[in-house]
Design an enzyme around this catalytic site. Structure first.
Site, PDB file in Angstrom:
ATOM      1  NE  ARG A  27     -20.028  39.300 -22.537  1.00 46.64           N
ATOM      2  CZ  ARG A  27     -20.915  39.018 -23.489  1.00 46.64           C
ATOM      3  NH1 ARG A  27     -21.748  39.938 -23.926  1.00 46.64           N
ATOM      4  NH2 ARG A  27     -20.939  37.825 -24.044  1.00 46.64           N
ATOM      5  NE  ARG A  31     -16.167  44.470 -25.875  1.00 39.45           N
ATOM      6  CZ  ARG A  31     -16.362  43.665 -26.930  1.00 39.45           C
ATOM      7  NH1 ARG A  31     -15.574  43.754 -27.983  1.00 39.45           N
ATOM      8  NH2 ARG A  31     -17.348  42.799 -26.942  1.00 39.45           N
ATOM      9  NE  ARG A  40      -9.348  45.118 -24.584  1.00 39.75           N
ATOM     10  CZ  ARG A  40     -10.129  44.226 -25.165  1.00 39.75           C
ATOM     11  NH1 ARG A  40     -11.285  43.919 -24.632  1.00 39.75           N
ATOM     12  NH2 ARG A  40      -9.760  43.632 -26.281  1.00 39.75           N
ATOM     13  CG  ASP A  77     -12.059  34.904 -21.328  1.00 39.44           C
ATOM     14  OD1 ASP A  77     -11.965  33.755 -21.798  1.00 39.44           O
ATOM     15  OD2 ASP A  77     -12.712  35.802 -21.879  1.00 39.44           O
ATOM     16  CE1 TYR A 154     -15.468  30.632 -27.644  1.00 41.26           C
ATOM     17  CE2 TYR A 154     -16.440  29.555 -25.733  1.00 41.26           C
ATOM     18  CZ  TYR A 154     -16.436  30.583 -26.655  1.00 41.26           C
ATOM     19  OH  TYR A 154     -17.399  31.560 -26.597  1.00 41.26           O
TER      20      TYR A 154
END
Length: 354
Positions: A27, A31, A40, A77, A154
């Site tokens: 990552r 963020r 973003r 992703d 998921y």
């Protein structure tokens, strides 16, 4: 394709000699970086960012401008594959990923197509090509995918889950249906990763985020078996070089011996496993990647350096170690602390490579 100026990441994965231990962070484009948040915002949302090759390239390169990292990782992703199967991926603020269509029956599984990586996931391949061009040989580019088990969690739960009630229910009550889904996902991931490699990815990582939620026998049957199938189906040489494969099962430290036999070149470790023990257990079969607790980045610079030194000493001399965090960098981490981490790895690891 341009010549690689820094290949120590690829060399370490293949246990070839390096000058210092290479480092990257899961990552690393994310963020915690203000410039990422700005890009973003321009993209509108997360999927808008993934789907725009220029912006995906921009955020992939942002951490390399700040830190002396030894690899870039494709910005994408793990859920692009189920999305391309028609499940309708979307993100709820504060809730994480969700699917409009959920898989609960054999008929649901039968209705799923195997995505064509060019036709259905072309935006990912465009991102890979764009990033490779812009990197211009600075460092290698890592492609990646979720593991079949992790993707299935998921797809069956409909999003994130704490107890995996629906997928484990299927595993124990309708195992044949789950195997059918996992097999389809493994075939899809092989096509997807091979297309990433053809597009320019120089190493690939399989993220098995939820494999550690299984018991030992179930891990072997429902997760590792399908990662093995993927490893056996991947292109392992491109542009005249080997393309290393990294397998990472979070909370999978108890299964390192069988993971080391699964066909990967390297295994990712989370911070719950001692890296020295792991090296003894896997011997010369695979390299190791990891494994500092991302929370150490909340510590003082001195404490971060101390932890880096401890892990490097734990691994010991010789190649075959790629320094990383034991999972992704936290969104609240201070970029300056991340810089301390990266610099400490290069500065303190030279003594282990003669």
């Amino acid at each position: 394709m341009s010549e690689l100026k820094n290949d120590r990441f690829l060399r370490a994965l293949l246990k070839e000699p390096v000058d210092v231990t290479p480092v990257w962070m899961m990552r690393q484009a994310g963020r915690y970086l203000p410039e990422y948040r700005a890009t973003r915002a321009r993209a509108g949302d997360f999927m808008g960012l993934c789907g725009n090759p220029e912006l995906a390239c921009e955020v992939t390169l942002q951490p390399l401008e700040r830190f002396a990292l030894d690899a870039a990782i494709l910005f994408s992703d793990i859920l692009t594959v189920p999305d391309a199967m028609g499940l309708g991926l979307y993100f709820e603020t504060g809730e994480g990923p969700r699917f409009k269509k959920i898989i609960r029956s054999e008929a649901d599984v039968d209705s799923l197509p195997i995505p064509d990586p060019q036709a259905d996931l072309g935006y990912v391949m465009d991102a890979v090509k764009t990033i490779r061009r812009e990197l211009n040989g600075r460092v290698p580019l890592i492609g990646f995918s979720g593991s079949p088990w992790t993707l299935a969690t998921y797809m069956i739960e409909g999003g994130s889950s704490k107890d995996f009630r629906h997928i484990k229910g299927m595993m124990y009550s309708e195992p044949a249906t789950l195997h059918k889904l996992l097999d389809k996902l493994a075939d899809s991931v092989i096509l997807y990763l091979n297309e990433q490699i053809r597009s320019g990815a120089q190493a690939v990582q399989i993220f098995d985020t939820w494999g550690g939620a299984l018991s030992g026998p179930m891990y072997q049957e429902f997760s590792l078996k399908y990662m093995k199938k993927i490893a056996a189906g991947l292109i392992r040489e491109s542009e005249g070089r080997k393309v290393p494969v990294i397998m990472f099962t979070k909370n999978g430290g108890q299964w390192l011996e069988s993971m080391a036999e699964a066909g990967a070149d390297a295994l990712g470790l989370d911070w719950t496993t001692d890296i020295g023990d792991a090296r003894l257990r896997v011997g010369d079969k695979v390299s190791l990647q990891g494994n500092m607790d991302p929370s150490v980045l909340y510590g003082t610079p001195a404490r971060i350096r101390e932890e880096v030194a401890r892990i490097l000493e734990g691994y010991g001399s010789g190649s075959g170690h790629v320094m990383n965090l034991g999972h992704g960098i936290h969104q609240f981490a201070d970029p300056e602390r991340a810089k301390v981490f990266v610099e400490a790895v290069h500065e303190l690891s030279g003594q282990y490579h003669h």
